[in-house]
Design a protein around this motif. Structure first.
Motif, PDB file in Angstrom:
ATOM      1  N   GLY A   1       3.129  -1.512  -4.143  1.00  0.00           N
ATOM      2  CA  GLY A   1       4.411  -1.507  -4.815  1.00  0.00           C
ATOM      3  C   GLY A   1       4.923  -2.906  -4.941  1.00  0.00           C
ATOM      4  O   GLY A   1       4.235  -3.620  -5.120  1.00  0.00           O
ATOM      5  N   HIS A   2       6.226  -2.875  -4.470  1.00  0.00           N
ATOM      6  CA  HIS A   2       6.845  -4.300  -4.249  1.00  0.00           C
ATOM      7  C   HIS A   2       5.986  -4.959  -3.161  1.00  0.00           C
ATOM      8  O   HIS A   2       5.975  -6.173  -3.443  1.00  0.00           O
ATOM      9  CB  HIS A   2       8.341  -3.969  -4.025  1.00  0.00           C
TER      10      HIS A   2
ATOM     11  N   VAL B   1       3.118  -4.881  -7.497  1.00  0.00           N
ATOM     12  CA  VAL B   1       3.538  -4.255  -8.720  1.00  0.00           C
ATOM     13  C   VAL B   1       4.435  -5.469  -9.595  1.00  0.00           C
ATOM     14  O   VAL B   1       4.099  -5.417 -10.682  1.00  0.00           O
ATOM     15  CB  VAL B   1       4.143  -3.088  -8.716  1.00  0.00           C
ATOM     16  N   PRO B   2       5.394  -6.055  -9.170  1.00  0.00           N
ATOM     17  CA  PRO B   2       6.392  -6.702  -9.875  1.00  0.00           C
ATOM     18  C   PRO B   2       5.510  -8.017 -10.607  1.00  0.00           C
ATOM     19  O   PRO B   2       5.940  -8.021 -11.694  1.00  0.00           O
ATOM     20  CB  PRO B   2       7.191  -7.455  -8.990  1.00  0.00           C
ATOM     21  N   ARG B   3       4.483  -8.697  -9.976  1.00  0.00           N
ATOM     22  CA  ARG B   3       3.957  -9.569 -10.697  1.00  0.00           C
ATOM     23  C   ARG B   3       2.944  -9.085 -11.718  1.00  0.00           C
ATOM     24  O   ARG B   3       2.806  -9.752 -12.893  1.00  0.00           O
ATOM     25  CB  ARG B   3       3.132 -10.443  -9.605  1.00  0.00           C
ATOM     26  N   LEU B   4       2.161  -8.141 -11.386  1.00  0.00           N
ATOM     27  CA  LEU B   4       1.198  -7.516 -12.096  1.00  0.00           C
ATOM     28  C   LEU B   4       2.039  -6.966 -13.592  1.00  0.00           C
ATOM     29  O   LEU B   4       1.641  -7.083 -14.596  1.00  0.00           O
ATOM     30  CB  LEU B   4       0.595  -6.215 -11.598  1.00  0.00           C
ATOM     31  N   ALA B   5       3.062  -6.453 -13.434  1.00  0.00           N
ATOM     32  CA  ALA B   5       3.999  -5.921 -14.405  1.00  0.00           C
ATOM     33  C   ALA B   5       4.485  -7.028 -15.393  1.00  0.00           C
ATOM     34  O   ALA B   5       4.295  -6.955 -16.642  1.00  0.00           O
ATOM     35  CB  ALA B   5       5.329  -5.030 -13.920  1.00  0.00           C
TER      36      ALA B   5
ATOM     37  N   ILE C   1     -11.895   3.935   0.505  1.00  0.00           N
ATOM     38  CA  ILE C   1     -10.702   3.258   0.089  1.00  0.00           C
ATOM     39  C   ILE C   1     -10.059   4.056  -0.861  1.00  0.00           C
ATOM     40  O   ILE C   1     -10.493   4.133  -1.921  1.00  0.00           O
ATOM     41  CB  ILE C   1     -11.152   1.614  -0.005  1.00  0.00           C
ATOM     42  N   VAL C   2      -8.573   4.160  -0.877  1.00  0.00           N
ATOM     43  CA  VAL C   2      -7.941   4.766  -1.673  1.00  0.00           C
ATOM     44  C   VAL C   2      -6.591   3.878  -2.162  1.00  0.00           C
ATOM     45  O   VAL C   2      -5.979   3.242  -0.925  1.00  0.00           O
ATOM     46  CB  VAL C   2      -7.291   5.904  -1.151  1.00  0.00           C
ATOM     47  N   LEU C   3      -6.270   3.640  -3.291  1.00  0.00           N
ATOM     48  CA  LEU C   3      -5.201   2.801  -3.752  1.00  0.00           C
ATOM     49  C   LEU C   3      -4.302   4.044  -4.162  1.00  0.00           C
ATOM     50  O   LEU C   3      -4.318   4.872  -4.913  1.00  0.00           O
ATOM     51  CB  LEU C   3      -5.447   2.091  -4.990  1.00  0.00           C
ATOM     52  N   SER C   4      -2.985   3.381  -3.835  1.00  0.00           N
ATOM     53  CA  SER C   4      -1.724   4.432  -4.061  1.00  0.00           C
ATOM     54  C   SER C   4      -0.919   3.602  -4.819  1.00  0.00           C
ATOM     55  O   SER C   4      -0.392   2.329  -4.354  1.00  0.00           O
ATOM     56  CB  SER C   4      -1.199   4.781  -2.976  1.00  0.00           C
ATOM     57  N   GLY C   5      -0.340   3.777  -5.978  1.00  0.00           N
ATOM     58  CA  GLY C   5       0.493   2.829  -6.772  1.00  0.00           C
ATOM     59  C   GLY C   5       0.373   3.286  -8.324  1.00  0.00           C
ATOM     60  O   GLY C   5      -0.373   4.181  -8.547  1.00  0.00           O
ATOM     61  N   PRO C   6       0.962   2.439  -9.320  1.00  0.00           N
ATOM     62  CA  PRO C   6       1.076   2.930 -10.707  1.00  0.00           C
ATOM     63  C   PRO C   6      -0.404   2.932 -11.251  1.00  0.00           C
ATOM     64  O   PRO C   6      -1.062   1.750 -11.371  1.00  0.00           O
ATOM     65  CB  PRO C   6       1.794   1.796 -11.340  1.00  0.00           C
ATOM     66  N   PRO C   7      -1.015   3.970 -11.487  1.00  0.00           N
ATOM     67  CA  PRO C   7      -2.377   3.891 -12.078  1.00  0.00           C
ATOM     68  C   PRO C   7      -2.534   3.010 -13.186  1.00  0.00           C
ATOM     69  O   PRO C   7      -3.746   2.428 -13.517  1.00  0.00           O
ATOM     70  CB  PRO C   7      -2.665   5.548 -12.466  1.00  0.00           C
TER      71      PRO C   7
ATOM     72  N   MET D   1      -8.388   5.749  -6.871  1.00  0.00           N
ATOM     73  CA  MET D   1      -7.057   6.095  -6.885  1.00  0.00           C
ATOM     74  C   MET D   1      -6.620   7.208  -6.179  1.00  0.00           C
ATOM     75  O   MET D   1      -7.551   8.061  -6.171  1.00  0.00           O
ATOM     76  CB  MET D   1      -6.346   6.178  -8.223  1.00  0.00           C
ATOM     77  N   THR D   2      -5.612   7.285  -5.402  1.00  0.00           N
ATOM     78  CA  THR D   2      -5.032   8.668  -4.986  1.00  0.00           C
ATOM     79  C   THR D   2      -5.103   9.811  -5.943  1.00  0.00           C
ATOM     80  O   THR D   2      -4.725   9.407  -6.915  1.00  0.00           O
ATOM     81  CB  THR D   2      -3.852   8.653  -3.886  1.00  0.00           C
ATOM     82  N   THR D   3      -5.653  10.937  -5.480  1.00  0.00           N
ATOM     83  CA  THR D   3      -5.573  12.037  -6.533  1.00  0.00           C
ATOM     84  C   THR D   3      -4.196  13.074  -6.165  1.00  0.00           C
ATOM     85  O   THR D   3      -3.677  13.910  -6.719  1.00  0.00           O
ATOM     86  CB  THR D   3      -6.744  13.042  -6.083  1.00  0.00           C
ATOM     87  N   LEU D   4      -3.606  12.547  -4.940  1.00  0.00           N
ATOM     88  CA  LEU D   4      -2.313  13.199  -4.637  1.00  0.00           C
ATOM     89  C   LEU D   4      -0.918  12.617  -5.424  1.00  0.00           C
ATOM     90  O   LEU D   4       0.084  13.324  -5.193  1.00  0.00           O
ATOM     91  CB  LEU D   4      -1.990  13.269  -3.200  1.00  0.00           C
ATOM     92  N   GLY D   5      -1.011  11.537  -6.227  1.00  0.00           N
ATOM     93  CA  GLY D   5      -0.093  11.019  -6.959  1.00  0.00           C
ATOM     94  C   GLY D   5       0.670  10.644  -5.990  1.00  0.00           C
ATOM     95  O   GLY D   5       0.944  10.232  -4.701  1.00  0.00           O
ATOM     96  N   ARG D   6       2.201  10.583  -6.622  1.00  0.00           N
ATOM     97  CA  ARG D   6       3.208  10.176  -5.892  1.00  0.00           C
ATOM     98  C   ARG D   6       3.619  11.121  -4.662  1.00  0.00           C
ATOM     99  O   ARG D   6       4.754  10.783  -3.909  1.00  0.00           O
ATOM    100  CB  ARG D   6       4.415   9.876  -6.561  1.00  0.00           C
ATOM    101  N   ASP D   7       3.326  12.175  -4.673  1.00  0.00           N
ATOM    102  CA  ASP D   7       3.529  13.304  -3.467  1.00  0.00           C
ATOM    103  C   ASP D   7       2.781  12.862  -2.292  1.00  0.00           C
ATOM    104  O   ASP D   7       2.954  13.836  -1.204  1.00  0.00           O
ATOM    105  CB  ASP D   7       3.285  14.802  -4.027  1.00  0.00           C
TER     106      ASP D   7
END
Ligand SMILES: [Zn+2]
Length: 384
Positions: A229-230, A280-284, A323-329, A360-366
């Motif tokens: 994220g940030h 995320v701030p840099r990528l965006a 390895i699971v990534l959580s963040g904006p898909p 990517m996580t399949t559980l999303g933001r939950d």
């Protein structure tokens, strides 16, 4: 069950050699055993439970009677089978018997909470805007979202599980959470005092990796979740047990320098931190600036490669497989993910891509809310 819980039980055992207390402990252990089995296997007959747990049928009958009375399990009709003879009564988790409050304080904009039944179904969710609150104001808002959720519960509450940003010790004290302006905030005690319920508090990323282990469709006991994220943080489960450092700074990989020839400036004042490469701030911001499709793809691949470089030694050292990534898909799901996976495979000498999953996580933001449910189930029922 986490390594820490296991350690505690081990210590309790060592401290209680007297046979006087032992039956009680055995009973709690056997209750957990039955519940864990039903969570894993679904409905079973009393005879099935006895066979699978190596407990006697009399013991299982007693335990089941007690668990029915306490509304943790329920009789659920007869086994559907064509064999002649008496059909067995099936026992299952009493989904409606109790509820839990799951809390996620990790979002930048809102505190979220959910009322969840014993089947892991979200009955109600609610959220409160943070509006930039810090310190005591942020704590008041965290308590308010817990109150809101409690007010929506329709069954007795088993406990509260909380995922919060920051460095959190094993007593549920937030030692430091920069984004919320918290230093040594006893979040567990504050919520326990307010609610009168058992409360478990853990760092949000450690909570999220529990969710992957228990709820996501993976069959691995060696998992790392990387939340982007940030900042960037990681949570690890090794050999089926949550890994925690004794100073509780585990997973704080955001300001590890990646590479030897400099890189983007980080908000900490240094350059080439992992967070500066992949936050995320840099990528965006960069994707906003870069116009061509090929250039955007190359940029995301370079960022993903730096994630792979940072993770490779960790993956190999801990023998991780998932390895699971959580963040904006939208930012992380495509070229970024592919490049990180390629780099990981190359740098770890794991030849077969099937031996190392990166997704990517399949559980999303939950995912933090699901993990908070695991905290309550583990803490109160001994189920993981
Ligand atoms: Zn930094």
């Amino acid at each position: 069950m986490t390594a820490k819980d296991a350690g505690r039980i081990g210590a309790a055992r060592a401290l209680r050699p007297s046979s006087k207390l032992l039956p009680e402990y055995t009973r709690a252990h056997n209750r957990s055993l039955v519940l864990q089995l039903l969570y894993r296997e679904g409905p079973m007959s009393r005879a099935d439970i006895a066979r699978s747990t190596d407990l006697t049928r009399v013991t299982v009958s007693d335990l089941v009677a007690e668990l029915i009375e306490d509304r943790f399990v329920v009789e659920q009709g007869l086994r559907d089978e064509s064999r002649p003879g008496k059909r067995a009564t099936m026992i299952n988790i009493d989904r409606e018997g109790h509820q839990m409050v799951a809390v996620d304080l990790s979002d930048d904009d809102v505190f979220r909470a959910a009322v969840v039944n014993l089947g892991g179904e979200f009955i109600e969710t609610c959220e409160i805007p943070i509006d930039g609150a810090t310190g005591d104001d942020a704590l008041a808002k965290a308590l308010a979202v817990v109150d809101d959720a409690r007010g929506r519960a329709t069954a007795p509450l088993l406990g509260v599980g909380v995922g919060t940003p920051g460095v959190v010790d094993d007593l549920g004290i937030v030692r430091v959470a920069v984004s919320l302006g918290w230093t040594d905030v006893n979040l567990r005690a504050a919520i326990a005092e307010r609610t009168g319920l058992p409360v478990t508090v853990m760092n949000d990323v450690n909570v999220a990796v529990l969710a992957e282990h228990s709820f996501a469709d993976v069959d691995s006991d060696d998992i790392m979740l990387v939340r982007i994220g940030h900042g960037v943080g990681a949570g690890v489960i090794v050999g089926g047990a949550t890994y925690r450092g004794s100073r509780f700074w585990d997973g704080e990989i955001g300001h590890v320098t990646v590479g030897t020839s400099g890189g983007p400036m980080c908000r900490c004042g240094r350059s080439a931190c992992l967070e500066a490469w992949v936050g995320v701030p840099r990528l965006a911001a960069e994707l906003e600036r870069i116009t061509g499709e090929a250039e955007r793809s190359a940029f995301l691949r370079e960022a993903g490669e730096h994630l792979g470089i940072a993770l490779a030694p960790i993956v190999r050292t801990l023998d991780l497989t998932d390895i699971v990534l959580s963040g904006p898909p939208r930012l992380l799901g495509g070229d970024f993910l592919a490049a990180a996976h390629d780099t990981l495979l190359e740098r770890t000498m794991i030849g077969d891509p099937d031996d190392l999953s990166l997704r990517m996580t399949t559980l999303g933001r939950d995912n933090v809310l699901f993990g908070a449910v695991v905290l309550v189930l583990t803490g109160q029922l001994g189920v993981s």
